[in-house]
Design a protein around this motif. Structure first.
Motif, PDB file in Angstrom:
ATOM      1  N   THR A  86      35.675  41.288 -49.085  1.00  0.00           N
ATOM      2  CA  THR A  86      34.271  40.926 -48.905  1.00  0.00           C
ATOM      3  C   THR A  86      33.375  42.149 -48.734  1.00  0.00           C
ATOM      4  OG1 THR A  86      34.662  40.653 -46.521  1.00  0.00           O
ATOM      5  CG2 THR A  86      34.807  38.677 -47.901  1.00  0.00           C
ATOM      6  N   SER A  87      33.955  43.276 -48.317  1.00  0.00           N
ATOM      7  CA  SER A  87      33.134  44.474 -48.121  1.00  0.00           C
ATOM      8  C   SER A  87      32.518  44.965 -49.429  1.00  0.00           C
ATOM      9  CB  SER A  87      33.968  45.596 -47.491  1.00  0.00           C
ATOM     10  OG  SER A  87      35.068  45.933 -48.325  1.00  0.00           O
ATOM     11  N   SER A  88      33.125  44.613 -50.561  1.00  0.00           N
ATOM     12  CA  SER A  88      32.583  45.051 -51.846  1.00  0.00           C
ATOM     13  C   SER A  88      31.234  44.408 -52.144  1.00  0.00           C
ATOM     14  CB  SER A  88      33.569  44.716 -52.974  1.00  0.00           C
ATOM     15  OG  SER A  88      33.748  43.306 -53.089  1.00  0.00           O
ATOM     16  N   LEU A  89      30.959  43.268 -51.508  1.00  0.00           N
ATOM     17  CA  LEU A  89      29.688  42.572 -51.729  1.00  0.00           C
ATOM     18  C   LEU A  89      28.591  43.015 -50.769  1.00  0.00           C
ATOM     19  CD1 LEU A  89      30.678  38.832 -52.348  1.00  0.00           C
ATOM     20  CD2 LEU A  89      29.746  40.446 -54.001  1.00  0.00           C
ATOM     21  N   ARG A  90      28.939  43.831 -49.797  1.00  0.00           N
ATOM     22  CA  ARG A  90      27.981  44.178 -48.750  1.00  0.00           C
ATOM     23  C   ARG A  90      26.678  44.775 -49.284  1.00  0.00           C
ATOM     24  NH1 ARG A  90      28.908  44.259 -43.657  1.00  0.00           N
ATOM     25  NH2 ARG A  90      31.157  44.354 -43.986  1.00  0.00           N
ATOM     26  N   PRO A  91      26.713  45.729 -50.213  1.00  0.00           N
ATOM     27  CA  PRO A  91      25.432  46.280 -50.709  1.00  0.00           C
ATOM     28  C   PRO A  91      24.531  45.220 -51.334  1.00  0.00           C
ATOM     29  CG  PRO A  91      27.262  47.707 -51.316  1.00  0.00           C
ATOM     30  CD  PRO A  91      27.871  46.452 -50.782  1.00  0.00           C
ATOM     31  N   LEU A  92      25.117  44.318 -52.125  1.00  0.00           N
ATOM     32  CA  LEU A  92      24.325  43.259 -52.752  1.00  0.00           C
ATOM     33  C   LEU A  92      23.760  42.308 -51.706  1.00  0.00           C
ATOM     34  CD1 LEU A  92      23.302  41.656 -55.200  1.00  0.00           C
ATOM     35  CD2 LEU A  92      25.540  40.527 -55.295  1.00  0.00           C
ATOM     36  N   LEU A  93      24.590  41.920 -50.739  1.00  0.00           N
ATOM     37  CA  LEU A  93      24.135  41.009 -49.692  1.00  0.00           C
ATOM     38  C   LEU A  93      23.028  41.641 -48.852  1.00  0.00           C
ATOM     39  CD1 LEU A  93      27.582  39.574 -48.504  1.00  0.00           C
ATOM     40  CD2 LEU A  93      25.834  38.381 -49.839  1.00  0.00           C
ATOM     41  N   CYS A  94      23.181  42.910 -48.553  1.00  0.00           N
ATOM     42  CA  CYS A  94      22.164  43.607 -47.763  1.00  0.00           C
ATOM     43  C   CYS A  94      20.833  43.662 -48.503  1.00  0.00           C
ATOM     44  CB  CYS A  94      22.634  45.020 -47.427  1.00  0.00           C
ATOM     45  SG  CYS A  94      23.934  45.094 -46.180  1.00  0.00           S
ATOM     46  N   GLN A  95      20.896  43.917 -49.801  1.00  0.00           N
ATOM     47  CA  GLN A  95      19.668  43.987 -50.589  1.00  0.00           C
ATOM     48  C   GLN A  95      18.990  42.625 -50.659  1.00  0.00           C
ATOM     49  OE1 GLN A  95      18.092  46.753 -51.966  1.00  0.00           O
ATOM     50  NE2 GLN A  95      16.493  45.193 -52.142  1.00  0.00           N
ATOM     51  N   LYS A  96      19.777  41.571 -50.881  1.00  0.00           N
ATOM     52  CA  LYS A  96      19.214  40.220 -50.946  1.00  0.00           C
ATOM     53  C   LYS A  96      18.631  39.810 -49.599  1.00  0.00           C
ATOM     54  CE  LYS A  96      20.005  39.151 -55.229  1.00  0.00           C
ATOM     55  NZ  LYS A  96      18.877  38.895 -56.176  1.00  0.00           N
ATOM     56  N   PHE A  97      19.303  40.202 -48.525  1.00  0.00           N
ATOM     57  CA  PHE A  97      18.787  39.871 -47.199  1.00  0.00           C
ATOM     58  C   PHE A  97      17.443  40.553 -46.965  1.00  0.00           C
ATOM     59  CE2 PHE A  97      18.157  40.262 -42.678  1.00  0.00           C
ATOM     60  CZ  PHE A  97      18.562  39.032 -42.192  1.00  0.00           C
ATOM     61  N   ALA A  98      17.356  41.824 -47.321  1.00  0.00           N
ATOM     62  CA  ALA A  98      16.101  42.556 -47.135  1.00  0.00           C
ATOM     63  C   ALA A  98      14.976  41.942 -47.960  1.00  0.00           C
ATOM     64  CB  ALA A  98      16.298  44.025 -47.510  1.00  0.00           C
ATOM     65  N   ASP A  99      15.282  41.551 -49.198  1.00  0.00           N
ATOM     66  CA  ASP A  99      14.268  40.935 -50.061  1.00  0.00           C
ATOM     67  C   ASP A  99      13.773  39.616 -49.470  1.00  0.00           C
ATOM     68  OD1 ASP A  99      14.620  43.044 -51.788  1.00  0.00           O
ATOM     69  OD2 ASP A  99      15.896  41.937 -53.199  1.00  0.00           O
ATOM     70  N   LEU A 100      14.706  38.782 -49.033  1.00  0.00           N
ATOM     71  CA  LEU A 100      14.329  37.479 -48.480  1.00  0.00           C
ATOM     72  C   LEU A 100      13.622  37.618 -47.138  1.00  0.00           C
ATOM     73  CD1 LEU A 100      17.315  35.066 -49.255  1.00  0.00           C
ATOM     74  CD2 LEU A 100      14.956  34.870 -50.040  1.00  0.00           C
ATOM     75  N   TYR A 101      14.007  38.619 -46.373  1.00  0.00           N
ATOM     76  CA  TYR A 101      13.369  38.822 -45.071  1.00  0.00           C
ATOM     77  C   TYR A 101      11.897  39.178 -45.246  1.00  0.00           C
ATOM     78  CZ  TYR A 101      13.070  40.010 -40.136  1.00  0.00           C
ATOM     79  OH  TYR A 101      12.728  40.034 -38.809  1.00  0.00           O
ATOM     80  N   ARG A 102      11.605  39.968 -46.268  1.00  0.00           N
ATOM     81  CA  ARG A 102      10.200  40.270 -46.568  1.00  0.00           C
ATOM     82  C   ARG A 102       9.474  39.018 -47.056  1.00  0.00           C
ATOM     83  NH1 ARG A 102      12.534  45.260 -48.320  1.00  0.00           N
ATOM     84  NH2 ARG A 102      12.905  44.394 -50.396  1.00  0.00           N
TER      85      ARG A 102
END
Length: 224
Positions: A86-102
């Motif tokens: 699951t760690s391989s998805l972390r960069p993508l998940l972090c980016q999506k989280f930041a986008d949605l948080y904004r």
């Protein structure tokens, strides 16, 4: 950016409910049960587009973009979980989280706000509860962000539901809001348990209205 994907320079608790908290420890078996239960939510959504707080019948005009993107992310996460990577998805998940948080701050409708909140909770769960990432230290910012998501939803929830909603749809909407707020605080507690071995109990959550007709969540027929 850290493993927990912290978004700097924010104070989500500025709009949160009363910060009355009680520290509480749990038995290790209970702790693991709670962590596993939260880890299962993204997998459940990948399989059926439904969880204990996201209902597929809520969005009658079609799933919001945030929920559609969430489904794709959950499917990727489910596959990565099977491979214990699951760690391989972390960069993508972090980016999506930041986008949605904004996006959360600029939601044009309450439906959009609710969809963003639900997506953020599951994405954050995938980030902070990865099975191959049990050594990441606790971050207070993660706790603030989750409480802030719940607080924003609580403050902006409509006082009255639209009259054009069917009885079942009105119930699903109200219950979805309540469950989403609870899940934000539950994830906050599970995250604390996983990283610090104790969590805080928030009496505000206990005061939320509760409908004993929980069976309605899984029924597919109109209820009056």
């Amino acid at each position: 950016m850290s493993a927990a994907c912290i978004i700097p320079h924010v104070d989500p608790l500025a709009d949160a409910p009363l910060r009355l908290e009680i520290a509480k420890e749990y038995d290790p078996l209970v702790l693991q049960f709670l962590v596993n239960g939260m880890r299962e939510q993204p997998i459940a959504f990948a399989q059926s587009q439904k969880t204990v707080f996201i209902h597929p019948d809520l969005y009658t005009s079609g799933l919001p973009d945030s929920i559609q993107e969430l489904h794709g992310l959950c499917r990727l996460h489910a596959k990565a979980t099977q491979k214990r990577n699951t760690s391989s998805l972390r960069p993508l998940l972090c980016q999506k989280f930041a986008d949605l948080y904004r996006q959360l701050s600029h939601a044009a409708t309450f439906e959009e706000l609710l969809g963003c909140s639900q997506a953020l909770i599951l994405i954050k769960a995938m980030i902070i509860l990865g099975e191959d990432d049990d050594q990441t230290p606790y971050s207070e910012a993660v706790s603030y962000i989750l409480a802030g998501i719940a607080g924003r939803l609580w403050h902006q929830a409509p006082i009255q539901l639209p009259q054009n909603l069917s009885p079942r749809h009105a119930w699903i909407l109200a219950e979805s809001v309540r469950r989403t707020i609870i899940m934000a605080f539950l994830l906050r507690s599970v995250y604390s348990l996983k990283t610090r071995k104790y969590s805080v109990r928030t009496p505000f959550v206990d005061a939320l209205p509760f409908d004993v007709r929980t069976y309605l969540w899984d029924e597919g027929t109109e209820q009056t």
